[in-house]
Design a protein around this motif. Structure first.
Motif, PDB file in Angstrom:
ATOM      1  N   VAL A 148       5.288 -26.771 -32.608  1.00  0.00           N
ATOM      2  CA  VAL A 148       6.583 -26.312 -32.080  1.00  0.00           C
ATOM      3  C   VAL A 148       6.460 -25.956 -30.614  1.00  0.00           C
ATOM      4  CG1 VAL A 148       8.288 -24.455 -32.197  1.00  0.00           C
ATOM      5  CG2 VAL A 148       7.465 -25.521 -34.299  1.00  0.00           C
ATOM      6  N   LEU A 149       5.380 -25.241 -30.272  1.00  0.00           N
ATOM      7  CA  LEU A 149       5.184 -24.863 -28.875  1.00  0.00           C
ATOM      8  C   LEU A 149       5.032 -26.089 -27.984  1.00  0.00           C
ATOM      9  CD1 LEU A 149       2.739 -21.824 -29.181  1.00  0.00           C
ATOM     10  CD2 LEU A 149       5.156 -21.776 -28.565  1.00  0.00           C
ATOM     11  N   ILE A 150       4.358 -27.115 -28.517  1.00  0.00           N
ATOM     12  CA  ILE A 150       4.158 -28.324 -27.728  1.00  0.00           C
ATOM     13  C   ILE A 150       5.459 -29.103 -27.593  1.00  0.00           C
ATOM     14  CG2 ILE A 150       2.981 -30.560 -27.685  1.00  0.00           C
ATOM     15  CD1 ILE A 150       0.597 -29.201 -29.025  1.00  0.00           C
ATOM     16  N   SER A 151       6.261 -29.129 -28.673  1.00  0.00           N
ATOM     17  CA  SER A 151       7.477 -29.955 -28.668  1.00  0.00           C
ATOM     18  C   SER A 151       8.625 -29.325 -27.910  1.00  0.00           C
ATOM     19  CB  SER A 151       7.908 -30.234 -30.110  1.00  0.00           C
ATOM     20  OG  SER A 151       8.195 -29.025 -30.791  1.00  0.00           O
ATOM     21  N   VAL A 152       8.599 -27.988 -27.744  1.00  0.00           N
ATOM     22  CA  VAL A 152       9.717 -27.318 -27.061  1.00  0.00           C
ATOM     23  C   VAL A 152       9.954 -27.866 -25.660  1.00  0.00           C
ATOM     24  CG1 VAL A 152      10.408 -25.123 -26.021  1.00  0.00           C
ATOM     25  CG2 VAL A 152       9.742 -25.204 -28.403  1.00  0.00           C
ATOM     26  N   PRO A 153       8.907 -27.995 -24.793  1.00  0.00           N
ATOM     27  CA  PRO A 153       9.165 -28.544 -23.449  1.00  0.00           C
ATOM     28  C   PRO A 153       9.766 -29.941 -23.494  1.00  0.00           C
ATOM     29  CG  PRO A 153       6.993 -27.531 -23.554  1.00  0.00           C
ATOM     30  CD  PRO A 153       7.502 -27.614 -24.949  1.00  0.00           C
ATOM     31  N   PHE A 154       9.286 -30.771 -24.450  1.00  0.00           N
ATOM     32  CA  PHE A 154       9.823 -32.130 -24.546  1.00  0.00           C
ATOM     33  C   PHE A 154      11.269 -32.115 -25.009  1.00  0.00           C
ATOM     34  CE2 PHE A 154       5.230 -32.695 -24.980  1.00  0.00           C
ATOM     35  CZ  PHE A 154       5.001 -33.709 -24.070  1.00  0.00           C
ATOM     36  N   LEU A 155      11.595 -31.199 -25.893  1.00  0.00           N
ATOM     37  CA  LEU A 155      12.979 -31.083 -26.339  1.00  0.00           C
ATOM     38  C   LEU A 155      13.886 -30.658 -25.195  1.00  0.00           C
ATOM     39  CD1 LEU A 155      12.516 -29.346 -29.822  1.00  0.00           C
ATOM     40  CD2 LEU A 155      13.133 -31.725 -29.378  1.00  0.00           C
ATOM     41  N   VAL A 156      13.391 -29.718 -24.389  1.00  0.00           N
ATOM     42  CA  VAL A 156      14.184 -29.258 -23.241  1.00  0.00           C
ATOM     43  C   VAL A 156      14.405 -30.399 -22.255  1.00  0.00           C
ATOM     44  CG1 VAL A 156      14.192 -27.705 -21.259  1.00  0.00           C
ATOM     45  CG2 VAL A 156      13.442 -26.866 -23.492  1.00  0.00           C
ATOM     46  N   ILE A 157      13.308 -31.106 -21.950  1.00  0.00           N
ATOM     47  CA  ILE A 157      13.410 -32.220 -21.000  1.00  0.00           C
ATOM     48  C   ILE A 157      14.315 -33.317 -21.562  1.00  0.00           C
ATOM     49  CG2 ILE A 157      12.108 -34.049 -19.845  1.00  0.00           C
ATOM     50  CD1 ILE A 157       9.726 -32.117 -19.768  1.00  0.00           C
ATOM     51  N   GLY A 158      14.136 -33.627 -22.867  1.00  0.00           N
ATOM     52  CA  GLY A 158      14.960 -34.654 -23.482  1.00  0.00           C
ATOM     53  C   GLY A 158      16.430 -34.266 -23.494  1.00  0.00           C
ATOM     54  N   GLY A 159      16.698 -32.973 -23.794  1.00  0.00           N
ATOM     55  CA  GLY A 159      18.080 -32.509 -23.789  1.00  0.00           C
ATOM     56  C   GLY A 159      18.703 -32.603 -22.418  1.00  0.00           C
ATOM     57  N   ALA A 160      17.934 -32.244 -21.386  1.00  0.00           N
ATOM     58  CA  ALA A 160      18.439 -32.334 -20.016  1.00  0.00           C
ATOM     59  C   ALA A 160      18.730 -33.783 -19.652  1.00  0.00           C
ATOM     60  CB  ALA A 160      17.417 -31.728 -19.055  1.00  0.00           C
ATOM     61  N   ALA A 161      17.848 -34.697 -20.096  1.00  0.00           N
ATOM     62  CA  ALA A 161      18.057 -36.116 -19.797  1.00  0.00           C
ATOM     63  C   ALA A 161      19.320 -36.640 -20.467  1.00  0.00           C
ATOM     64  CB  ALA A 161      16.834 -36.920 -20.246  1.00  0.00           C
ATOM     65  N   VAL A 162      19.540 -36.216 -21.722  1.00  0.00           N
ATOM     66  CA  VAL A 162      20.748 -36.652 -22.446  1.00  0.00           C
ATOM     67  C   VAL A 162      21.998 -36.148 -21.757  1.00  0.00           C
ATOM     68  CG1 VAL A 162      22.030 -36.380 -24.611  1.00  0.00           C
ATOM     69  CG2 VAL A 162      19.575 -36.870 -24.662  1.00  0.00           C
ATOM     70  N   ILE A 163      21.977 -34.858 -21.369  1.00  0.00           N
ATOM     71  CA  ILE A 163      23.134 -34.281 -20.679  1.00  0.00           C
ATOM     72  C   ILE A 163      23.402 -35.019 -19.375  1.00  0.00           C
ATOM     73  CG2 ILE A 163      23.976 -32.203 -19.519  1.00  0.00           C
ATOM     74  CD1 ILE A 163      22.457 -30.584 -21.633  1.00  0.00           C
ATOM     75  N   TYR A 164      22.314 -35.343 -18.642  1.00  0.00           N
ATOM     76  CA  TYR A 164      22.467 -36.061 -17.367  1.00  0.00           C
ATOM     77  C   TYR A 164      23.076 -37.441 -17.597  1.00  0.00           C
ATOM     78  CZ  TYR A 164      21.182 -38.456 -13.055  1.00  0.00           C
ATOM     79  OH  TYR A 164      21.227 -39.186 -11.890  1.00  0.00           O
ATOM     80  N   CYS A 165      22.595 -38.143 -18.641  1.00  0.00           N
ATOM     81  CA  CYS A 165      23.120 -39.483 -18.930  1.00  0.00           C
ATOM     82  C   CYS A 165      24.590 -39.426 -19.319  1.00  0.00           C
ATOM     83  CB  CYS A 165      22.303 -40.133 -20.042  1.00  0.00           C
ATOM     84  SG  CYS A 165      20.604 -40.547 -19.561  1.00  0.00           S
ATOM     85  N   ILE A 166      24.945 -38.424 -20.141  1.00  0.00           N
ATOM     86  CA  ILE A 166      26.347 -38.280 -20.542  1.00  0.00           C
ATOM     87  C   ILE A 166      27.222 -37.996 -19.328  1.00  0.00           C
ATOM     88  CG2 ILE A 166      27.939 -36.818 -21.847  1.00  0.00           C
ATOM     89  CD1 ILE A 166      25.721 -36.465 -23.929  1.00  0.00           C
ATOM     90  N   HIS A 167      26.690 -37.126 -18.440  1.00  0.00           N
ATOM     91  CA  HIS A 167      27.450 -36.793 -17.229  1.00  0.00           C
ATOM     92  C   HIS A 167      27.657 -38.041 -16.369  1.00  0.00           C
ATOM     93  CE1 HIS A 167      28.819 -34.580 -13.725  1.00  0.00           C
ATOM     94  NE2 HIS A 167      27.874 -35.171 -13.007  1.00  0.00           N
TER      95      HIS A 167
END
Length: 216
Positions: A148-167
């Motif tokens: 979970v600790l390892i995946s959290v940064p990737f989830l944050v980065i992935g979420g930011a990328a998705v938001i950027y693409c949607i924008h």
């Protein structure tokens, strides 16, 4: 007569013995007395000190007694070696290599080892109160927690990328919608201009035809 001489000789030896004992102290002079308080942790070891001033002096006698939870159920002191089975492989003495050091090392402590201990060395008693605290060990991170600790940064980065693409997609859609509206406006303008132009050309043609001389 010989009996009287022997009796006198024995009395002289006895008097001499007490004289020497009073003038010259015991071979072992305890280095300390009184009460000592020691705090230790479960699972570790604790050294209960009891020594002669000169550790090479050999004491005439020594005893270790305790009224710890483990050894004494009645709250009275008991010879620790009389219940040796309770301390098997957990007690170490040092007097074999250093006669005047009769300290006791108690290993693998548990909460039942808490209590009072006394070292009876020569004519001196040394009391030691031992308090055992339970050690709180830190729990290592489980594989799930670690993942979970390892995946959290990737989830944050992935979420930011998705938001950027949607924008960007929304922005692009708005831009394309605006372009279509402009083109539609231009088409409407051209259509209107074309209608007006055709109307104007028709009127001009009609006017020209209407202005012809009658003789023609």
């Amino acid at each position: 007569m010989a009996y009287i001489k022997m009796w006198i000789f024995l009395n002289i030896l006895s008097s001499l013995h007490y004289f020497i004992t009073d003038v010259f102290p015991s071979a072992c002079t305890p280095s300390d007395s009184g009460v000592t308080k020691i705090t230790a942790f479960s699972g570790e070891s604790v050294l209960l000190p009891c020594t002669c001033t000169n550790t090479q002096d050999k004491p005439k006698s020594f005893f270790w007694e305790t009224k710890s939870r483990r050894a004494s159920k009645d709250g009275i002191y008991i010879d620790i070696f009389s219940v040796f089975e309770l301390y098997r492989n957990r007690i170490t003495l040092f007097n074999q290599t250093s006669p005047g050091n009769v300290s006791l090392l108690l290993s693998d402590l548990t909460e039942d080892d808490q209590g009072s201990y006394v070292c009876l060395l020569e004519k001196t008693s040394r009391f030691i109160d031992v308090f055992i605290k339970k050690r709180i060990e830190s729990t290592p991170l489980s594989e799930t927690s670690l993942s979970v600790l390892i995946s959290v940064p990737f989830l944050v980065i992935g979420g930011a990328a998705v938001i950027y693409c949607i924008h960007r997609a929304h922005k692009k859609a708005r831009m394309e919608t605006g372009k279509i509206n402009v083109e539609n406006n231009l088409d409407d303008h051209n259509s209107t201009y074309g209608i007006l132009q055709r109307k104007y050309d028709a009127e001009e043609m009609y006017g020209t035809i209407g202005d012809r001389p009658k003789d023609q």
